[in-house]
Design an enzyme around this catalytic site. Structure first.
Site, PDB file in Angstrom:
ATOM      1  N   GLU A 112       0.859  -1.180   0.000  1.00  0.00           N
ATOM      2  CA  GLU A 112       0.000   0.000   0.000  1.00  0.00           C
ATOM      3  C   GLU A 112       0.896   1.231   0.000  1.00  0.00           C
ATOM      4  OE1 GLU A 112      -4.101   1.495   2.210  1.00  0.00           O
ATOM      5  OE2 GLU A 112      -3.249  -0.469   2.613  1.00  0.00           O
ATOM      6  N   GLU A 131      -2.831   1.037  13.274  1.00  0.00           N
ATOM      7  CA  GLU A 131      -3.981   1.332  12.417  1.00  0.00           C
ATOM      8  C   GLU A 131      -5.288   1.022  13.126  1.00  0.00           C
ATOM      9  OE1 GLU A 131      -5.442   0.239   7.885  1.00  0.00           O
ATOM     10  OE2 GLU A 131      -4.123  -1.151   8.944  1.00  0.00           O
TER      11      GLU A 131
END
Length: 772
Positions: free
Chosen positions: A337, A620
């Protein structure tokens, strides 16, 4: 721009372009201007040019390509010289986006270089330029990629094997490098090393970073050293990087057998705390270090308190910023990502501007946001945006409220922190297009985002907002409410910005729009009894913080807000957009004790839980690792994701109590307004602002507080005290605490009394411990 004919395409060995040239003499003033498609590293007469990493950087290459300028007089000599430019895939063409549908050759299939050597700065005569007389060949770098890592075969000596060709390239997209370059930070040595059951050595560097592993090795030619990376160990203490998904995230070095050899990768980086080293053949690895890298290398703020967990939380945020501010403000540095998510950046920009000098860094990025903005005003979810070049599997990857609002919120933070009106003027047309786009989603003040991914106006809402146990879920803010709130936030902000830069018509039009949105929000989402949105924490936090609740319903809404927190067992019930608003909103409505309870509780969901679990960066997900060490679903589980670290802005502005004055930005005027939380005493904080060092510290003893501040030369301060802070004195002179007290440059001591709020007792029922 010249491309090496030795290049065979993405995923194949890296190439170089080279030229030999003669100089009659050297003045010492010579300057090299250089850029590339792909990543480059340059050498003159075998010596490296500069020490910047990952040049020319990452921008929206079709519109903006950075070039660097280096003084190189000390590398040149009279007579014959050789310049060699190494080229690799980088962000240009190595796979980007996630596993199932990676995008390759995103901004082009050809790596290439452009360079000119001039006799001095400015318009001095050109001594050398790139053209098709240059030659090329393959490098020892046999494969390189941002997610992949690097394979380096030291047995291979760069040898000319082909020529070059001139590429058609628009020189108008070349721009001088706009920000601080990526550089190495101080290396970290292992705090612990051990051998696993398969004979591989695992090193724990004690800190999760964005960077790479460097080492020395001695042994036979052909022996290999492979380094794999991981952020965490599993519950049994095993090396674990399943959360990297399809990112290989490895380096491999093949030995030349020439004695002690040193290696660190050239054109990649990884996110990791642990390294697993596998040696095949006759080789011994020594001097293993972890080398963090970042575009923001200097720390410009500090915060300490009586709580080691809180202090570590601040340090974790700093490390997450370092590891994710590598050319672009990315979400994470480890998995497949590593993208410039706009939502993450907008909630964190204020914190970022305290922790480091990000003026150039975020200005550069905002220009890429403008470059990638769609014609209808939609802002991409990620910038630079690979899906703009290839939307095959990522149709409609733009247009989410809370994310696209970065186009206005980030420049506003640059204005507040650095007094930069230039970026406001430059970005205002893009901001206005964005606001008009959001209005157009539903053609009116209430925004109704479609549910389907890729549909026009899709919204992430309050991403990762905890919803509690599936058997009895907690309410979460609706996409309609969150989108409409953000339309109000940004339309009112852009109206203010337009007024600052003198665009009266835009200021009036968007000011009127904001008023319509506010009225419509009250009618649609606030009941006569005072319930807001979905009766969840995010709805109340955003509505209170942005003054959306009518005065006659605020007392009731305040109680409902308290109930929403109690329903979550006194824990966080907010996601990406709600979390930064939660504690400031509670303090704003006088619920300081409740804000302290939510912040200081140590269970999941909570800021301090991850610190207790050994985190060295921001996670996260609130529950990325369960209390028993079980790792959450690895498909979306980064352990270096700075967004929730935005709470540090509240620690500096709210608790320590200093912030820029929007009427005199750039810290020309500083507002001092502390929030005393007894458990944190003593608190000490500082910030190296553009005006100089700002310092604030307070100590609470019983009900007495001593608050000392330092106002830098060239600035002035405005002291504000909360209504229930009593018996105030400033520099030994009594003050009634009403309004504001002017503070001249220098050090000031403020004293006052307050009523300590006892922490709420916890019953440890853990009724809502699970997040999505």
């Amino acid at each position: 721009m010249i491309a090496p004919l030795a290049d065979k395409g993405v995923g194949t060995p890296a190439s170089f372009v080279q030229q030999t040239f003669a100089l009659d003499g050297v003045s010492g003033n010579e300057v090299l201007h250089i850029s590339a498609l792909g990543l480059y590293r340059c050498f003159i007469n075998g010596r490296r040019v500069g020490n910047d990493l990952l040049t020319p950087g990452w921008t929206s290459y079709h519109e903006r390509l950075s070039y660097q300028s280096y003084p190189v007089g000390q590398l040149l000599s009279a007579g014959e010289n050789t310049i060699q430019i190494w080229l690799a895939d980088g962000w240009l063409r190595s796979p980007l986006m996630w596993g199932g549908h990676p995008i390759v050759n995103t901004w082009g299939k050809d790596i290439a270089a452009i360079a000119e050597l001039r006799a001095g700065p400015g318009a001095a005569p050109a001594l050398l330029v790139t053209d098709d007389s240059w030659v090329s060949g393959e490098l020892p770098i046999r494969k390189s990629g941002i997610y992949f890592g690097e394979i380096y075969d030291a047995r291979i000596v760069p040898t000319v094997s082909a020529g070059t060709r001139v590429l058609e390239h628009d020189a108008g997209v070349l721009i001088p490098h706009e920000t601080t370059p990526v550089r190495e930070l101080a290396p970290l040595v292992p705090i612990k090393s051990w051998t696993d059951a398969e004979g591989r050595t695992i090193h724990d560097f004690g800190q999760n970073v964005g960077g790479y592993v460097a080492y020395a090795v001695q042994g036979a030619a052909g022996a290999t050293v492979t380094v794999e990376h991981a952020e965490v160990l599993d519950k049994d203490g095993n090396f674990y990087n399943v959360n990297f998904r399809t990112a290989e995230a490895m380096t491999q070095y093949i030995m030349a057998g020439t004695g002690i050899e040193h290696y660190r990768p050239h054109f990649t980086f990884q996110g990791y705390r642990y390294a697993r080293v596998t040696v095949e053949g006759d080789a011994t690895v020594t001097d293993v270090t972890s080398v963090p890298i970042s575009s923001v290398t200097e720390q410009t703020a500090s915060f300490t308190s009586a709580s080691p967990l809180v202090d570590r939380l601040v340090l974790n945020t700093l490390w997450s910023q370092r590891g994710n501010f590598i050319e672009v403000p990315t979400d994470c540095p480890q998995r497949d990502e590593r993208l410039g998510w706009t939502g993450d950046a907008q909630v964190f920009a204020g914190t970022a501007a305290y922790l480091g000098d990000v003026h150039g860094f975020l200005t550069k990025w905002i220009r890429d946001v403008m470059a990638d903005q769609r014609d209808d005003g939609a802002v991409p979810h990620v910038v630079p945006d690979p899906t703009r070049q290839d939307p095959t599997h990522y149709a409609g990857f733009y247009g989410s409220t809370g994310w696209g609002d970065a186009i206005a919120i980030v420049p506003w933070q640059l204005y507040l922190h650095y007094g930069d009106t230039g970026i406001l003027s430059e970005a205002l047309p893009a901001m206005t297009k964005w606001v008009d786009f959001v209005w157009s989603i539903s053609d009116g003040p209430i925004v109704n985002p479609p549910r389907a991914w890729g549909a026009r106006g899709f919204s992430f809402g309050d991403w990762l907002q905890p919803s509690g146990p599936s058997a009895k879920p907690l309410p979460t803010i609706s996409d309609e409410a969150s989108a409409t709130i953000y339309l109000y936030i940004t339309s009112s902000l852009v109206a203010r910005i337009a007024g600052i830069v003198g665009d009266v018509a835009t200021a009036e039009r968007l000011g009127s729009m904001a008023s319509r949105v506010k009225r419509a929000f009250v009618e649609e989402f606030i009941t006569p009894a005072g319930r807001v949105g979905s009766d969840d924490q995010t709805s109340y936090a955003l509505a209170f913080l942005h003054d959306l609740i009518p005065a006659d319903r605020q007392d009731a809404a305040r109680q409902y807000f308290r109930n929403a927190i109690a329903r979550c067992d006194g824990r966080i019930g907010t996601g990406f957009i709600g979390t930064p608003a939660l504690l400031p909103a509670l303090v704003k409505i006088g619920e300081i004790g409740l804000a302290a309870d939510v912040f200081l509780q140590e269970e999941v969901p909570g800021w301090l839980y991850q610190v207790k679990m050994g985190a060295t960066t921001i996670w996260e997900r609130w529950d990325a690792i369960q209390p028993d060490g079980t790792i959450y679903n690895p498909q979306m589980n980064s352990y270096n994701h700075y967004a929730y670290g935005a709470v540090c802005q509240w620690l500096l502005e709210g608790v320590a109590g200093f912030r820029p004055d929007e009427n005199e930005p750039g810290f020309a005027s500083i507002i001092f307004e502390p929030t005393v939380i007894g458990e944190l005493s003593p608190v000490k904080a500082s910030h190296a602002s553009p005006q100089g060092l700002i310092r604030a510290e307070w100590t609470a003893t019983g009900d007495s507080v001593r608050y000392e501040v330092e106002v830098p030369s060239g600035s002035h301060g405005r002291l504000r005290l909360k209504p229930d802070y009593r018996q105030a004195g400033v520099d030994g002179v009594a003050w009634d605490g009403a309004g504001e007290r002017e503070l001249a440059a220098g050090t000031h001591v403020i004293t006052f009394t307050y009523t300590p709020v006892p922490r709420a007792a916890r019953d440890h029922n853990s009724i809502n411990a699970r997040t999505p």
